[in-house]
Motif scaffolding. Structure first.
Motif, PDB file in Angstrom:
ATOM      1  N   ASP A 141       3.592   6.708   3.000  1.00 41.58           N
ATOM      2  CA  ASP A 141       2.167   6.188   3.476  1.00 41.58           C
ATOM      3  C   ASP A 141       2.371   4.893   2.441  1.00 41.58           C
ATOM      4  OD1 ASP A 141      -0.287   5.113   3.490  1.00 41.58           O
ATOM      5  OD2 ASP A 141      -1.086   7.296   4.540  1.00 41.58           O
ATOM      6  N   ALA A 142       2.184   3.883   3.234  1.00 43.38           N
ATOM      7  CA  ALA A 142       1.974   2.464   2.201  1.00 43.38           C
ATOM      8  C   ALA A 142       0.525   2.406   1.511  1.00 43.38           C
ATOM      9  CB  ALA A 142       2.146   1.166   3.111  1.00 43.38           C
ATOM     10  N   SER A 143      -0.352   3.070   2.171  1.00 46.01           N
ATOM     11  CA  SER A 143      -1.778   3.146   1.530  1.00 46.01           C
ATOM     12  C   SER A 143      -1.580   3.929   0.209  1.00 46.01           C
ATOM     13  CB  SER A 143      -2.878   3.275   2.286  1.00 46.01           C
ATOM     14  OG  SER A 143      -2.689   2.608   3.480  1.00 46.01           O
ATOM     15  N   LEU A 144      -1.026   5.121   0.298  1.00 46.19           N
ATOM     16  CA  LEU A 144      -0.722   6.037  -0.813  1.00 46.19           C
ATOM     17  C   LEU A 144       0.057   5.217  -2.003  1.00 46.19           C
ATOM     18  CD1 LEU A 144      -1.676   8.583  -2.093  1.00 46.19           C
ATOM     19  CD2 LEU A 144       0.254   9.684  -0.789  1.00 46.19           C
ATOM     20  N   ALA A 145       0.888   4.562  -1.646  1.00 43.58           N
ATOM     21  CA  ALA A 145       2.013   3.879  -2.676  1.00 43.58           C
ATOM     22  C   ALA A 145       0.988   2.954  -3.350  1.00 43.58           C
ATOM     23  CB  ALA A 145       3.021   3.181  -1.967  1.00 43.58           C
ATOM     24  N   HIS A 146      -0.041   2.308  -2.539  1.00 45.01           N
ATOM     25  CA  HIS A 146      -0.773   1.314  -3.347  1.00 45.01           C
ATOM     26  C   HIS A 146      -1.810   1.975  -4.261  1.00 45.01           C
ATOM     27  CE1 HIS A 146       0.711  -1.834  -1.171  1.00 45.01           C
ATOM     28  NE2 HIS A 146       0.291  -1.584  -0.175  1.00 45.01           N
ATOM     29  N   ILE A 147      -2.317   3.121  -3.830  1.00 45.97           N
ATOM     30  CA  ILE A 147      -3.275   4.070  -4.619  1.00 45.97           C
ATOM     31  C   ILE A 147      -2.319   4.505  -6.008  1.00 45.97           C
ATOM     32  CG2 ILE A 147      -4.327   6.335  -5.011  1.00 45.97           C
ATOM     33  CD1 ILE A 147      -5.948   4.269  -3.470  1.00 45.97           C
ATOM     34  N   PHE A 148      -1.128   5.042  -5.925  1.00 43.54           N
ATOM     35  CA  PHE A 148      -0.456   5.449  -6.752  1.00 43.54           C
ATOM     36  C   PHE A 148      -0.299   4.244  -7.763  1.00 43.54           C
ATOM     37  CE2 PHE A 148       4.043   5.396  -8.857  1.00 43.54           C
ATOM     38  CZ  PHE A 148       4.090   6.388  -9.338  1.00 43.54           C
ATOM     39  N   ILE A 149       0.050   3.139  -7.427  1.00 46.52           N
ATOM     40  CA  ILE A 149       0.121   1.997  -8.531  1.00 46.52           C
ATOM     41  C   ILE A 149      -1.142   1.591  -9.078  1.00 46.52           C
ATOM     42  CG2 ILE A 149       0.666  -0.669  -8.752  1.00 46.52           C
ATOM     43  CD1 ILE A 149       3.146   1.095  -8.477  1.00 46.52           C
ATOM     44  N   MET A 150      -2.113   1.474  -8.208  1.00 43.85           N
ATOM     45  CA  MET A 150      -3.596   1.221  -8.871  1.00 43.85           C
ATOM     46  C   MET A 150      -3.912   2.454  -9.982  1.00 43.85           C
ATOM     47  SD  MET A 150      -7.299   1.691  -6.898  1.00 43.85           S
ATOM     48  CE  MET A 150      -7.140   3.371  -7.032  1.00 43.85           C
ATOM     49  N   ASN A 151      -3.856   3.541  -9.465  1.00 45.56           N
ATOM     50  CA  ASN A 151      -3.916   4.665 -10.584  1.00 45.56           C
ATOM     51  C   ASN A 151      -3.385   4.529 -12.058  1.00 45.56           C
ATOM     52  OD1 ASN A 151      -5.836   6.372  -9.504  1.00 45.56           O
ATOM     53  ND2 ASN A 151      -4.497   7.352  -8.068  1.00 45.56           N
ATOM     54  N   ASN A 152      -2.055   4.269 -11.750  1.00 46.00           N
ATOM     55  CA  ASN A 152      -1.065   4.310 -12.823  1.00 46.00           C
ATOM     56  C   ASN A 152      -1.422   3.044 -13.789  1.00 46.00           C
ATOM     57  OD1 ASN A 152       1.038   6.655 -13.360  1.00 46.00           O
ATOM     58  ND2 ASN A 152       0.514   6.332 -10.923  1.00 46.00           N
ATOM     59  N   ILE A 153      -1.410   1.760 -13.101  1.00 47.42           N
ATOM     60  CA  ILE A 153      -1.598   0.820 -13.998  1.00 47.42           C
ATOM     61  C   ILE A 153      -3.122   0.648 -14.626  1.00 47.42           C
ATOM     62  CG2 ILE A 153      -1.929  -1.810 -14.108  1.00 47.42           C
ATOM     63  CD1 ILE A 153       1.175  -0.769 -13.580  1.00 47.42           C
TER      64      ILE A 153
ATOM     65  N   ARG B 110      -6.035  -4.000  -9.658  1.00 44.65           N
ATOM     66  CA  ARG B 110      -6.873  -4.758  -8.643  1.00 44.65           C
ATOM     67  C   ARG B 110      -6.320  -5.066  -7.434  1.00 44.65           C
ATOM     68  NH1 ARG B 110     -11.517  -3.930 -10.188  1.00 44.65           N
ATOM     69  NH2 ARG B 110     -12.442  -4.530 -12.593  1.00 44.65           N
ATOM     70  N   HIS B 111      -5.104  -5.878  -7.483  1.00 49.07           N
ATOM     71  CA  HIS B 111      -4.376  -6.340  -6.545  1.00 49.07           C
ATOM     72  C   HIS B 111      -3.853  -5.010  -5.562  1.00 49.07           C
ATOM     73  CE1 HIS B 111      -1.834  -8.792  -3.770  1.00 49.07           C
ATOM     74  NE2 HIS B 111      -0.890  -8.109  -4.107  1.00 49.07           N
ATOM     75  N   ALA B 112      -3.490  -4.060  -6.247  1.00 52.35           N
ATOM     76  CA  ALA B 112      -3.107  -3.090  -5.672  1.00 52.35           C
ATOM     77  C   ALA B 112      -4.396  -2.245  -4.771  1.00 52.35           C
ATOM     78  CB  ALA B 112      -2.534  -1.814  -6.565  1.00 52.35           C
ATOM     79  N   ALA B 113      -5.550  -2.152  -5.321  1.00 53.36           N
ATOM     80  CA  ALA B 113      -6.725  -1.754  -4.593  1.00 53.36           C
ATOM     81  C   ALA B 113      -6.964  -2.420  -3.494  1.00 53.36           C
ATOM     82  CB  ALA B 113      -7.900  -1.643  -5.532  1.00 53.36           C
TER      83      ALA B 113
END
Length: 618
Positions: free
Chosen positions: A446-458, A488-491
């Motif tokens: 899921d691309a959306s979950l990938a963005h959440i993952f990057i957002m959380n970790n950064i 923020r870009h990931a969000a």
């Protein structure tokens, strides 16, 4: 007591024969009484008589050996007989002085409580290093009596304020020992004097080291220990080593300086005493410096490195003679510190490569913070505590330490002018971590979950940097803003990939048929639009209620942002077309959620539930 250089002969009854009688009376091989008593434990007058007798014998031997006539006359024979008797008496006197020397050293060997030594060392940092050094004794002064001898050369090698000397032997005993040393050296018995001194004091130093926990252990035995055990030993070793160097070894050096007029002889005695102990002391850090490298060892290795660096000026000051074995102790300590520095640099380089190539491909559930991120950032926080040391150890260009990888990040030094070597290294580590996280995000379907993952970790990285003033200062606001922009870009990407399709279902396009506006809404198209919205909302709720945003503030901000887009759009759509649905059949199948329901449903998002909860409806 007078030194052999300054003493005068016996007066009216002070003949050579009288001196010989005094010497022979204390001959341990011939007299039971002499074997049972020690001269220096007797009346001080007896001590003075014996020493004056030794001086008289020494003068007589010197005088007879230079004044013997060359002929074989009767006077020559008498002189030879006197010389034989004098030499015999001198040998007996030296044997007795050697015995007395050993006895005084043994009786004066103190047993120190380790806690008192640790307390003594810990007070060094508060010592007033501006105190004027004791005055040195003038040449030719009477150094054989009293305690004035204690000031001799006491500060001649003390070049660091951290050295804290102790009186290993009482001033009175030092005076007695000096009087013995002077006479044994004058008679040519230096080797015997050194041997006795070395044997007794070496045993005393060995005992102190054992009390401090410094025991004989091989490099191989150290390397066989579990690291958790070694960590505890490192803490104890650092504390004990500072006591050994700054108190024990320095005090032994001062004692040798106080006892022996000849510097070379004092240095020889000192090395005879402490060489074995010094080698044993440094075996432990040497074993650590050449042990197998791993990230968890870095900080204790740095502790050892700093401790060695802290002690090196003291070691150099104490082991400062031209004697090769003395210099070898300092060189060994310096080499160990160099190897510890190399080990630290090697661990950092290997850590970078490990972060870059960390192989896990199974996505963490819910897009939460990856264990690698927590580990690396906690590691970086600890690294920042050693900034002074590491700024001197690491290379200016951190990327040169990593294995070549065509896909690895490239650091732009033009944006980081003025940064310290450690700051550049930490920024590089974060870049390497970010690179690995981006790679891991590709394993989410899921691309959306990938963005959440990057957002959380950064976001986690940003918060760790902000939470440490030292780390924030090194990383700097410029790079921190870059990281903030990344999460923020990931969000934003998450919102686009998830909610654009949902919000499109609430648009008017495709709902109208030709004719007047009021009567031109296709009820069937409107029903399909509500059904599509409901289905997408339920699908998003089902998945994203199991996703996790661990940071409460970030989670709330994300929900607010969603609500600001979703709820006004739904309220407007519902307000315009509710009547069209309610006037038809089974409106409940299409108007399933109120605006308030939507607001409550959003509260389930990113909670990381193990199973999706029921939808919140009135």
């Amino acid at each position: 007591m007078e030194s052999p250089e300054n003493s005068v002969g016996f007066d009216s009854d002070g003949s050579l024969e009288t001196a010989e009688r005094i010497i022979l009376r204390w001959d341990s091989t011939a007299s039971e009484e002499a074997r049972g008593k020690m001269i220096f434990q007797s009346d001080r007058d007896e001590v003075d008589r014996f020493l004056r007798a030794v001086d008289e014998i020494q003068r007589s031997v010197s005088s007879l050996s230079f004044s013997s006539p060359p002929s074989f006359s009767s006077s020559s024979a008498a002189t030879d007989d006197q010389e034989v008797k004098a030499n015999s008496a001198l040998q007996i006197a030296m044997a007795r002085l050697e015995e007395e020397f050993r006895n005084i050293l043994l009786s004066q060997t103190s047993v120190f409580e380790p806690d008192s030594l640790f307390l003594e060392e810990s007070s060094v940092s508060g010592e007033d290093s501006t105190d004027a050094p004791p005055e040195e004794e003038e040449e030719g002064s009477d150094s054989g009596s009293g305690s004035s001898r204690l000031t001799r050369r006491r500060s001649s090698y003390r070049s660091t304020s951290s050295i804290r000397e102790m009186d290993l032997i009482s001033p009175e005993a030092v005076s007695d020992l000096r009087s013995i040393v002077q006479r044994m050296v004058a008679a040519g018995y230096s080797r015997e004097c050194i041997q006795v001194y070395g044997n007794v004091r070496k045993s005393a130093v060995d005992t102190i080291l054992k009390q401090l926990g410094i025991v004989k252990i091989s490099i191989g035995d150290v390397q066989k220990l579990e690291w958790e055990v070694v960590e505890g030993k490192i803490r104890k070793w650092i504390r004990a080593a500072k006591v050994c160097v700054r108190i024990v070894f320095s005090s032994e050096k001062r004692l040798c300086s106080d006892l022996f007029d000849e510097e070379a002889m004092g240095d020889t005695c000192f090395m005879e005493t402490v060489k074995t102990s010094a080698l044993r002391l440094f075996t432990f850090p040497e074993a650590i410096s050449i042990s197998r490298r791993s990230p968890e060892k870095l900080f204790k290795i740095l502790d050892l490195h700093d401790a060695m660096g802290d002690m090196l000026p003291d070691i150099e000051a104490i082991f400062d003679s031209d004697d090769s074995s003395s210099r070898a102790v300092y060189l060994q300590a310096s080499e160990i510190q160099t190897r510890l520095a190399e080990a630290a640099r090697g661990i950092l380089s290997e850590f970078e490569n490990a972060v870059l190539r960390e192989p896990s491909v199974v996505p963490v559930p819910g897009g939460t913070i990856h264990p690698l991120t927590r580990y690396v950032m906690n590691y970086i926080s600890l690294i920042s505590d050693y900034k002074q040391t590491l700024n001197n150890l690491i290379v200016s260009d951190p990327s040169t330490g990593s294995d070549p990888n065509p896909n690895a990040p490239v650091i732009d030094f033009t944006e980081l002018d003025g940064k310290s070597p450690l700051a550049l290294h930490l920024i590089w580590l974060i870049m390497v971590l970010h690179f690995n996280l981006e790679e891991k995000s590709h394993h989410y379907r899921d691309a959306s979950l990938a963005h959440i993952f990057i957002m959380n970790n950064i976001h986690y990285i940003v918060q760790k940097v902000k939470g440490s003033p030292e780390l924030r200062e090194m990383i700097g606001d410029h790079y921190l803003r870059k990281l903030t922009g990344i999460f923020r870009h990931a969000a934003t990407n998450y919102q686009r990939s998830t909610w654009v399709r949902v919000l499109n279902s609430l648009r008017d396009e495709g709902l109208h048929v030709s004719g007047s506006f009021s009567s031109g809404v296709s009820r069937s198209a409107l029903r399909e639009r509500f059904k599509a919205f409901n289905a997408m909302l339920e699908d998003v709720h089902r998945s994203q209620s199991t996703w996790s945003v661990p940071d409460a503030q970030l989670r709330e901000e994300l929900r607010i942002s969603l609500s600001e887009h979703l709820i006004p759009a739904y309220r407007s759509f519902l307000g315009r077309f509710r009547g069209n649905i309610e006037s038809g059949r089974h409106p409940e199948n299409y108007l399933k959620y109120s605006v308030e329901d939507i607001d409550r449903i959003v509260l389930d998002f990113f909670e990381g539930y193990a199973h999706p909860p029921n939808l919140r409806r009135r």
